[in-house]
Design a protein around this motif. Structure first.
Motif, PDB file in Angstrom:
ATOM      1  N   GLY A 271      50.479 -30.784 -44.396  1.00  0.00           N
ATOM      2  CA  GLY A 271      51.331 -31.396 -43.389  1.00  0.00           C
ATOM      3  C   GLY A 271      50.899 -32.796 -42.991  1.00  0.00           C
ATOM      4  O   GLY A 271      51.649 -33.509 -42.315  1.00  0.00           O
ATOM      5  N   ALA A 272      49.702 -33.217 -43.420  1.00  0.00           N
ATOM      6  CA  ALA A 272      49.240 -34.576 -43.127  1.00  0.00           C
ATOM      7  C   ALA A 272      50.012 -35.609 -43.931  1.00  0.00           C
ATOM      8  O   ALA A 272      49.918 -36.811 -43.639  1.00  0.00           O
ATOM      9  CB  ALA A 272      47.745 -34.699 -43.409  1.00  0.00           C
ATOM     10  N   GLY A 273      50.758 -35.157 -44.943  1.00  0.00           N
ATOM     11  CA  GLY A 273      51.570 -36.071 -45.726  1.00  0.00           C
ATOM     12  C   GLY A 273      50.787 -36.788 -46.808  1.00  0.00           C
ATOM     13  O   GLY A 273      49.551 -36.721 -46.859  1.00  0.00           O
ATOM     14  N   PRO A 274      51.496 -37.486 -47.693  1.00  0.00           N
ATOM     15  CA  PRO A 274      50.831 -38.128 -48.828  1.00  0.00           C
ATOM     16  C   PRO A 274      49.829 -39.207 -48.422  1.00  0.00           C
ATOM     17  O   PRO A 274      48.861 -39.456 -49.147  1.00  0.00           O
ATOM     18  CB  PRO A 274      52.005 -38.722 -49.630  1.00  0.00           C
ATOM     19  N   ASP A 275      50.050 -39.835 -47.276  1.00  0.00           N
ATOM     20  CA  ASP A 275      49.133 -40.896 -46.842  1.00  0.00           C
ATOM     21  C   ASP A 275      47.927 -40.371 -46.063  1.00  0.00           C
ATOM     22  O   ASP A 275      46.909 -41.059 -45.959  1.00  0.00           O
ATOM     23  CB  ASP A 275      49.879 -41.916 -45.975  1.00  0.00           C
ATOM     24  N   GLY A 276      48.055 -39.148 -45.526  1.00  0.00           N
ATOM     25  CA  GLY A 276      46.983 -38.622 -44.699  1.00  0.00           C
ATOM     26  C   GLY A 276      46.218 -37.462 -45.288  1.00  0.00           C
ATOM     27  O   GLY A 276      45.214 -37.026 -44.717  1.00  0.00           O
ATOM     28  N   ILE A 277      46.649 -36.961 -46.450  1.00  0.00           N
ATOM     29  CA  ILE A 277      46.050 -35.730 -46.976  1.00  0.00           C
ATOM     30  C   ILE A 277      44.583 -35.913 -47.367  1.00  0.00           C
ATOM     31  O   ILE A 277      43.757 -35.021 -47.128  1.00  0.00           O
ATOM     32  CB  ILE A 277      46.870 -35.161 -48.160  1.00  0.00           C
ATOM     33  N   ALA A 278      44.232 -37.048 -47.927  1.00  0.00           N
ATOM     34  CA  ALA A 278      42.842 -37.242 -48.340  1.00  0.00           C
ATOM     35  C   ALA A 278      41.907 -37.178 -47.136  1.00  0.00           C
ATOM     36  O   ALA A 278      40.845 -36.533 -47.179  1.00  0.00           O
ATOM     37  CB  ALA A 278      42.690 -38.578 -49.067  1.00  0.00           C
ATOM     38  N   ASP A 279      42.288 -37.818 -46.048  1.00  0.00           N
ATOM     39  CA  ASP A 279      41.467 -37.780 -44.834  1.00  0.00           C
ATOM     40  C   ASP A 279      41.431 -36.374 -44.243  1.00  0.00           C
ATOM     41  O   ASP A 279      40.383 -35.927 -43.749  1.00  0.00           O
ATOM     42  CB  ASP A 279      41.998 -38.768 -43.798  1.00  0.00           C
ATOM     43  N   ALA A 280      42.566 -35.683 -44.289  1.00  0.00           N
ATOM     44  CA  ALA A 280      42.616 -34.316 -43.763  1.00  0.00           C
ATOM     45  C   ALA A 280      41.685 -33.404 -44.548  1.00  0.00           C
ATOM     46  O   ALA A 280      40.976 -32.567 -43.968  1.00  0.00           O
ATOM     47  CB  ALA A 280      44.052 -33.785 -43.815  1.00  0.00           C
ATOM     48  N   ILE A 281      41.658 -33.558 -45.869  1.00  0.00           N
ATOM     49  CA  ILE A 281      40.751 -32.762 -46.696  1.00  0.00           C
ATOM     50  C   ILE A 281      39.298 -33.074 -46.340  1.00  0.00           C
ATOM     51  O   ILE A 281      38.477 -32.170 -46.164  1.00  0.00           O
ATOM     52  CB  ILE A 281      41.009 -33.032 -48.193  1.00  0.00           C
TER      53      ILE A 281
END
Length: 293
Positions: A271-281
């Motif tokens: 749900g963090a989206g394509p721009d936020g997924i790396a940081d969320a991981i």
């Protein structure tokens, strides 16, 4: 004949040591595809999966593609899934195909060939199985997995309320009479791992169980107190994040099984989206790592 690979349990142990115990689900359902700006199509599901793989590579060690979200697009969906599986394995991610297959005899063996055969278009490192007909019914796949260095995760206690009546039912006539269905599956899998030829030298068995992180384990007849089993029991544990369980609590929840617990999150990360997924991981990896320290 392709020679056997390193046992899945050993590769899981190495993955834990390198990246920790977080697993990222790859679930391209319609609402997520829309929020990512992708079409709800086979092409959209492929692009979604490849972006998730790219974000996971080097940050986390395990991914779990949900097969159903690709199957719904027919042959194009399977082609998309084949690409995602191949890219994930090429990125040195441990790939668990969440297929939940269950049957008897040659039919089940066919599922095993599809998902666990080295070189198969759908090759994964492990797959999920349902043992409604009993653990004996899935033995062909467990044998296939052991021979190919692959893994399997057997549904034991899922969090959906419809499953409670069956999973907590008490067996009347079996070698485990008096156990709940869920408890008997866990015990049976532990026993399977212990009877493999090289069991004494393994950190983890190559067969594990699926136990939801929000399940009442005591009510389900699953004993997580006492000494951890040897070899360790891999536990694929969905339910963290969006479904309510906190990753920081995984050791308290699974206790004796915590060392083998694969902390699985999907929507809370995706749900963090394509721009936020790396940081969320990265944040989740740190959180799970701190809880496991």
């Amino acid at each position: 004949m392709i020679p056997p690979l390193t046992p899945f349990g050993d590769r899981l142990s190495a993955t834990f040591a390198a990246y920790g115990q977080l697993c990222v689900g790859i679930d391209p359902h319609g609402s997520l595809l829309d929020s990512w700006g992708l079409d709800d199509s086979a092409d959209g599901a492929r692009e979604f999966g490849l972006r998730v793989v790219d974000a996971c590579a080097g940050r986390v060690g395990i991914v779990k593609p949900q097969v159903a979200f690709y199957e719904r697009h027919g042959s194009g969906g399977y082609a998309a899934l084949e690409r995602v599986l191949a890219e994930a394995r090429d990125a040195d991610l441990l790939v668990i195909a969440d297929a939940k297959r269950g049957d008897i005899g040659s039919s089940l063996a066919g599922y095993g060939e599809a998902w666990l055969t080295p070189g198969s278009p759908l090759e994964a490192d492990a797959m999920t199985l349902a043992a409604y007909q009993g653990l004996g019914s899935i033995e062909p796949v467990l044998k296939q997995a052991e021979l190919a260095g692959k893994g399997a995760f057997v549904l034991a206690a899922t969090s959906n309320p419809e499953a409670v009546a069956i999973q907590r039912s008490v067996l009347q006539q079996s070698s485990r009479a008096g156990s709940t269905v869920a408890g008997a599956i866990v015990s049976g899998v532990i026993g399977w791992n212990q009877f493999q030829a090289d069991a004494a030298g393994r950190a983890f068995g190559s067969v594990g169980v699926v136990i939801g992180a929000t399940v009442d384990l005591a009510a389900s007849g699953i004993d997580v107190d006492g000494e951890p089993p040897r070899p360790g029991l891999p536990v694929l544990a969905p339910g963290f994040g969006h479904q309510g369980a906190e990753p920081a609590e995984f050791r308290r929840i699974f206790r004796a099984f915590a060392g083998g617990t694969i902390v699985t999150e999907s929507r809370s990360i995706l749900g963090a989206g394509p721009d936020g997924i790396a940081d969320a991981i990265a944040r989740r990896v740190d959180l799970v790592g701190a809880a496991g320290a």
